[in-house]
Design a protein around this motif. Structure first.
Motif, PDB file in Angstrom:
ATOM      1  N   GLY A   1       0.794  -1.224   0.000  1.00  0.00           N
ATOM      2  CA  GLY A   1       0.000   0.000   0.000  1.00  0.00           C
ATOM      3  C   GLY A   1       0.825   1.272   0.000  1.00  0.00           C
ATOM      4  O   GLY A   1       0.481   2.221   0.701  1.00  0.00           O
ATOM      5  N   GLU A   2       1.900   1.297  -0.789  1.00  0.00           N
ATOM      6  CA  GLU A   2       2.752   2.483  -0.810  1.00  0.00           C
ATOM      7  C   GLU A   2       2.018   3.703  -1.353  1.00  0.00           C
ATOM      8  O   GLU A   2       2.317   4.834  -0.964  1.00  0.00           O
ATOM      9  CB  GLU A   2       3.993   2.214  -1.668  1.00  0.00           C
ATOM     10  CG  GLU A   2       4.987   1.274  -1.021  1.00  0.00           C
ATOM     11  CD  GLU A   2       6.214   1.069  -1.886  1.00  0.00           C
ATOM     12  OE1 GLU A   2       7.293   0.839  -1.329  1.00  0.00           O
ATOM     13  OE2 GLU A   2       6.090   1.139  -3.128  1.00  0.00           O
ATOM     14  N   ARG A   3       1.059   3.495  -2.251  1.00  0.00           N
ATOM     15  CA  ARG A   3       0.333   4.616  -2.833  1.00  0.00           C
ATOM     16  C   ARG A   3      -0.870   5.034  -2.008  1.00  0.00           C
ATOM     17  O   ARG A   3      -1.554   5.987  -2.369  1.00  0.00           O
ATOM     18  CB  ARG A   3      -0.126   4.241  -4.250  1.00  0.00           C
ATOM     19  CG  ARG A   3       1.035   3.941  -5.205  1.00  0.00           C
ATOM     20  CD  ARG A   3       0.522   3.591  -6.585  1.00  0.00           C
ATOM     21  NE  ARG A   3       1.625   3.294  -7.501  1.00  0.00           N
ATOM     22  CZ  ARG A   3       1.461   2.951  -8.780  1.00  0.00           C
ATOM     23  NH1 ARG A   3       0.220   2.850  -9.287  1.00  0.00           N
ATOM     24  NH2 ARG A   3       2.507   2.698  -9.548  1.00  0.00           N
ATOM     25  N   GLN A   4      -1.152   4.342  -0.946  1.00  0.00           N
ATOM     26  CA  GLN A   4      -2.295   4.663  -0.082  1.00  0.00           C
ATOM     27  C   GLN A   4      -1.775   5.105   1.287  1.00  0.00           C
ATOM     28  O   GLN A   4      -1.883   4.387   2.282  1.00  0.00           O
ATOM     29  CB  GLN A   4      -3.219   3.452   0.046  1.00  0.00           C
ATOM     30  CG  GLN A   4      -3.800   2.980  -1.283  1.00  0.00           C
ATOM     31  CD  GLN A   4      -4.641   1.729  -1.139  1.00  0.00           C
ATOM     32  OE1 GLN A   4      -4.615   1.074  -0.103  1.00  0.00           O
ATOM     33  NE2 GLN A   4      -5.400   1.397  -2.178  1.00  0.00           N
ATOM     34  N   GLN A   5      -1.200   6.288   1.316  1.00  0.00           N
ATOM     35  CA  GLN A   5      -0.584   6.784   2.538  1.00  0.00           C
ATOM     36  C   GLN A   5      -1.606   7.071   3.635  1.00  0.00           C
ATOM     37  O   GLN A   5      -1.327   6.894   4.817  1.00  0.00           O
ATOM     38  CB  GLN A   5       0.224   8.055   2.229  1.00  0.00           C
ATOM     39  CG  GLN A   5       1.446   7.811   1.357  1.00  0.00           C
ATOM     40  CD  GLN A   5       2.430   6.854   2.003  1.00  0.00           C
ATOM     41  OE1 GLN A   5       2.648   6.895   3.214  1.00  0.00           O
ATOM     42  NE2 GLN A   5       3.029   5.979   1.198  1.00  0.00           N
ATOM     43  N   GLU A   6      -2.785   7.523   3.251  1.00  0.00           N
ATOM     44  CA  GLU A   6      -3.814   7.804   4.255  1.00  0.00           C
ATOM     45  C   GLU A   6      -4.267   6.520   4.946  1.00  0.00           C
ATOM     46  O   GLU A   6      -4.499   6.499   6.159  1.00  0.00           O
ATOM     47  CB  GLU A   6      -5.009   8.512   3.613  1.00  0.00           C
ATOM     48  CG  GLU A   6      -4.711   9.920   3.131  1.00  0.00           C
ATOM     49  CD  GLU A   6      -4.273  10.822   4.280  1.00  0.00           C
ATOM     50  OE1 GLU A   6      -4.811  10.658   5.398  1.00  0.00           O
ATOM     51  OE2 GLU A   6      -3.408  11.692   4.068  1.00  0.00           O
ATOM     52  N   GLN A   7      -4.397   5.452   4.173  1.00  0.00           N
ATOM     53  CA  GLN A   7      -4.769   4.173   4.763  1.00  0.00           C
ATOM     54  C   GLN A   7      -3.672   3.663   5.689  1.00  0.00           C
ATOM     55  O   GLN A   7      -3.944   3.104   6.763  1.00  0.00           O
ATOM     56  CB  GLN A   7      -5.043   3.152   3.659  1.00  0.00           C
ATOM     57  CG  GLN A   7      -6.222   3.487   2.767  1.00  0.00           C
ATOM     58  CD  GLN A   7      -7.548   3.434   3.519  1.00  0.00           C
ATOM     59  OE1 GLN A   7      -7.682   2.753   4.535  1.00  0.00           O
ATOM     60  NE2 GLN A   7      -8.525   4.175   3.022  1.00  0.00           N
ATOM     61  N   LYS A   8      -2.423   3.852   5.299  1.00  0.00           N
ATOM     62  CA  LYS A   8      -1.307   3.416   6.146  1.00  0.00           C
ATOM     63  C   LYS A   8      -1.283   4.217   7.445  1.00  0.00           C
ATOM     64  O   LYS A   8      -0.968   3.669   8.515  1.00  0.00           O
ATOM     65  CB  LYS A   8       0.018   3.579   5.386  1.00  0.00           C
ATOM     66  CG  LYS A   8       0.189   2.607   4.232  1.00  0.00           C
ATOM     67  CD  LYS A   8       1.426   2.919   3.407  1.00  0.00           C
ATOM     68  CE  LYS A   8       2.701   2.584   4.155  1.00  0.00           C
ATOM     69  NZ  LYS A   8       2.890   1.126   4.251  1.00  0.00           N
ATOM     70  N   LYS A   9      -1.616   5.502   7.385  1.00  0.00           N
ATOM     71  CA  LYS A   9      -1.657   6.304   8.607  1.00  0.00           C
ATOM     72  C   LYS A   9      -2.762   5.820   9.543  1.00  0.00           C
ATOM     73  O   LYS A   9      -2.579   5.782  10.761  1.00  0.00           O
ATOM     74  CB  LYS A   9      -1.870   7.777   8.262  1.00  0.00           C
ATOM     75  CG  LYS A   9      -0.646   8.470   7.698  1.00  0.00           C
ATOM     76  CD  LYS A   9      -0.914   9.953   7.491  1.00  0.00           C
ATOM     77  CE  LYS A   9       0.333  10.665   6.978  1.00  0.00           C
ATOM     78  NZ  LYS A   9       0.086  12.111   6.773  1.00  0.00           N
ATOM     79  N   ARG A  10      -3.902   5.458   8.954  1.00  0.00           N
ATOM     80  CA  ARG A  10      -4.998   4.948   9.787  1.00  0.00           C
ATOM     81  C   ARG A  10      -4.616   3.629  10.444  1.00  0.00           C
ATOM     82  O   ARG A  10      -4.913   3.402  11.625  1.00  0.00           O
ATOM     83  CB  ARG A  10      -6.255   4.766   8.933  1.00  0.00           C
ATOM     84  CG  ARG A  10      -6.888   6.073   8.452  1.00  0.00           C
ATOM     85  CD  ARG A  10      -8.269   5.820   7.885  1.00  0.00           C
ATOM     86  NE  ARG A  10      -8.840   7.035   7.337  1.00  0.00           N
ATOM     87  CZ  ARG A  10      -8.816   7.374   6.051  1.00  0.00           C
ATOM     88  NH1 ARG A  10      -8.227   6.553   5.183  1.00  0.00           N
ATOM     89  NH2 ARG A  10      -9.363   8.485   5.632  1.00  0.00           N
ATOM     90  N   LEU A  11      -3.962   2.754   9.695  1.00  0.00           N
ATOM     91  CA  LEU A  11      -3.518   1.492  10.283  1.00  0.00           C
ATOM     92  C   LEU A  11      -2.525   1.728  11.409  1.00  0.00           C
ATOM     93  O   LEU A  11      -2.575   1.068  12.459  1.00  0.00           O
ATOM     94  CB  LEU A  11      -2.879   0.620   9.200  1.00  0.00           C
ATOM     95  CG  LEU A  11      -3.813   0.031   8.138  1.00  0.00           C
ATOM     96  CD1 LEU A  11      -3.012  -0.730   7.095  1.00  0.00           C
ATOM     97  CD2 LEU A  11      -4.860  -0.877   8.779  1.00  0.00           C
ATOM     98  N   LEU A  12      -1.615   2.683  11.210  1.00  0.00           N
ATOM     99  CA  LEU A  12      -0.637   2.994  12.248  1.00  0.00           C
ATOM    100  C   LEU A  12      -1.315   3.593  13.481  1.00  0.00           C
ATOM    101  O   LEU A  12      -0.942   3.293  14.623  1.00  0.00           O
ATOM    102  CB  LEU A  12       0.405   3.964  11.695  1.00  0.00           C
ATOM    103  CG  LEU A  12       1.793   3.951  12.351  1.00  0.00           C
ATOM    104  CD1 LEU A  12       2.436   2.582  12.193  1.00  0.00           C
ATOM    105  CD2 LEU A  12       2.678   5.019  11.740  1.00  0.00           C
TER     106      LEU A  12
END
Length: 217
Positions: free
Chosen positions: A108-119
């Motif tokens: 999910g490198e192109r989905q930074q917002e999703q990665k922030k939510r997961l973090l």
């Protein structure tokens, strides 16, 4: 706020959380939540955990016996079982979510917002896991202190004391809360990539050279 060392903070948060989760699982199964040293026989030490009671003998090693009934346990031990299971489960889920949300993860490198939510969800789960690990060991420690200083119990009756598992549980909760805090702090920061840093430095040098040429006679 710009942080050049954001990946380092994320890695530190994951490592602290992983250490706390391992210690939390270890606390759940350690039989040394309470220790009892008999004055009549100093060669034997009785210990009590969430699952079994053990006697440690100097010559015969350790012998343990599982508790026959869950309902026969004291209230603090019954609730501690549930809370420690919840702590271990939420900690494991936090590790999985945070692992996918790390900047170094290729998923999910192109989905930074999703990665922030997961973090963010992973950090919150670490907080919950840490608190639910601190509460049962603190409750057992509080009840042990109350029983130890209870004036209604005769002095000849042996008193339970703190076991090593309580200190392991406190350390586990601290590591989990610290790890979750480090991960959530990186969400509010913006990562500075090395390429952008070099570009800014080069641009500043060009501006300085341009000013020098203008100031020359």
């Amino acid at each position: 706020m710009a942080l050049v060392y954001r990946p380092t903070m994320q890695l530190s948060g994951i490592l602290f959380s992983l250490l706390g989760w391992v210690l939390s699982c270890l606390t759940t199964y350690l039989p040394q939540w309470k220790n009892l040293n008999l004055e009549l026989n100093e060669l034997e030490i009785w210990t009590m955990g969430l699952w079994q009671a053990c006697v440690v003998q100097e010559e015969g090693g350790m012998q343990c016996k599982d508790f026959d009934s869950f309902l026969a346990l004291p209230p603090e031990l019954r609730i501690s079982r549930i809370l420690m299971f919840f702590s271990n489960g939420s900690g494991l889920l936090g590790l999985l979510l945070s692992g996918f949300g790390l900047d170094c993860s290729k998923i999910g490198e192109r989905q930074q917002e999703q990665k922030k939510r997961l973090l963010l969800f992973g950090g919150m789960l670490f907080w919950i896991s840490g608190i639910t690990a601190i509460v049962p060991v603190s409750w057992v420690a509080h009840s042990t202190v109350q029983e130890f200083w209870d004036e209604n119990i005769p002095d000849i009756v042996p008193r339970w004391d703190f076991g090593e598992a309580l200190f392991v549980g406190w350390l586990a909760g601290f590591c989990l809360v610290l790890g979750g805090s480090l991960l959530n702090c990186t969400i509010c920061s913006t990562e500075v990539h090395p390429s952008s840093v070099h570009y800014a430095v080069a641009e500043q040098q060009d501006q300085c050279q341009h000013l020098e040429t203008e100031t020359r006679p």
